[in-house]
Design an enzyme around this catalytic site. Sequence first.
Site, PDB file in Angstrom:
ATOM      1  N   LYS A 173       0.830  -1.199   0.000  1.00 53.92           N
ATOM      2  CA  LYS A 173       0.000   0.000   0.000  1.00 53.92           C
ATOM      3  C   LYS A 173       0.869   1.255   0.000  1.00 53.92           C
ATOM      4  CE  LYS A 173      -4.045  -2.066   0.308  1.00 53.92           C
ATOM      5  NZ  LYS A 173      -5.175  -1.867  -0.633  1.00 53.92           N
ATOM      6  N   HIS A 304     -10.619  -8.173  -8.219  1.00 58.22           N
ATOM      7  CA  HIS A 304     -10.317  -7.683  -6.879  1.00 58.22           C
ATOM      8  C   HIS A 304     -10.879  -8.588  -5.784  1.00 58.22           C
ATOM      9  CE1 HIS A 304     -11.786  -5.198  -3.379  1.00 58.22           C
ATOM     10  NE2 HIS A 304     -10.502  -4.937  -3.337  1.00 58.22           N
TER      11      HIS A 304
END
Length: 373
Positions: A173, A304
Site C-alpha cells: 500500500k 479484486h
Amino acid sequence: MGAIGSVRFGRYAVPLDRPVSDAKVATGRQRPLSQIDVLTCEITTADGLEGLGFSYTTRAGTPAQYAHAKEVGENLLGEDPSDIGRVYERLLWAGASVGRSGVAAQALAAIDVALWDLKAKRAGLPLAKLLGSYRDSVRVYNTSGGYLQAPIEEVKEKAERSLAGGIGGIKVKVGQPDMREDLRRLAAVREHLGEGVPLMVDANQQWDRASALRFGRAVEELGLVWIEEPLDAYDAEGHAQLAAALDTPIATGEMLSSVAGLVRMIDLRAADFLQPDVPRVGGITPYLKVAALADHACLQVAPHFVMEIHVHLAAAYPRDSWVEHIEWLSPLFEERPEIADGRMLVPDRPGLGLTLAAHARDWRLDGVLLGGG
C-alpha cells in the site's frame, strides 16, 4: 430438473486478526478496517441440490444488501435455477426503482453466485470448467501483508513468508500524506525482494492527477507490475491520461458497481489491468459481460479480492490473469485455496468448491429462510 424450493439469506461479521489501514485511513477518510461483513445466499432445489453464493462490504452496507435480498428473494421460488439470465432479469425488475448498481446490484450478486454454483454442481464440474477454462491455475499475489499500519520490517517479513508459501507476487500500500515515505518504503521492499519478484502498489484513490503522475515517474525504474487506483475510482479520464503517460501499467475498477462504469473504463483505455469485483458489480452474470469486452479490448484482468470466486473466473479468461490473495474470508469456509509455484490452483470440486464452516454461526448476525415450508 428441480425448481428452486427455498432460499436462505444470512448476514455475517467476520473479524480480522487485527485492524488494517490503507491510504483512506492515513488521510482520515475512513477508520481502520476490523471486519468483513458478508451476505450469504443458499439456494436449495426441490430435488435437494444446493448452491452457495456471497457478497460483502468492508464497512457500511451489508444490512442494506440483506434487506434488498430479502425483498426480491421471493421471486426466486419456483424458478428453474439453470435459467440464470432470465432469473437475474426478473430480480432486476423487481428492484428496478433502486437501479442496477450499488447496494441493489451487490444484493443480487450473492444470489447470482449461488445460481452459478448450483449450475456447476448440477453439471458435476468446477465453475471454471463450466465456463470454459483456459488453464488449471492462475497467477497469485498477496495484498494482506502490505498495509500501511505495518512497519516496513514487518512488510518485508510477510512478503518473504508469502513467497516461501508459493505466492507469486507482492502488493504494498502507498498513498500516505508524505509521498517521500511511500517511496522509501517501496524502495526498501524492492531491494529486499530483488528485481525478479513481481511487485505492485495500491494507492487506494489517494492522489490528484499531478501527484499520481509525479509518483508514476518516480517509480518507473522499479519495474512495477502496476500502480493501482492512483486516482478517484470514478475519474476515468484521469486514469486514461495517466495510463497513456506512464510506462508502468495502471490498474483500477474494483470500486465500480455497474457494468456501465467498467465499460467506460474499457472504452477510454483507462486501465491496463481492469479489476472488476464479482460481489461489487452484481455477480458473475454481469462480470462475464465486462470480461468479454475487456478481452476484446486486449486488456489484462486482475479481479479484486474474493479469491474464492475469482480463481474460477480468472482461469476462464483468455489472458493469463492475476488473482489477489487476501485470506480474510477464509475462516468462513471449510476449504482453503491450494497455492504453489506462484499460482493458485483451480479447485477440482464441483461449483465454487466451498462450504460454510461450522463455526461461521458464531459470526452470524441475522438470517431468514424463504420457502421450504
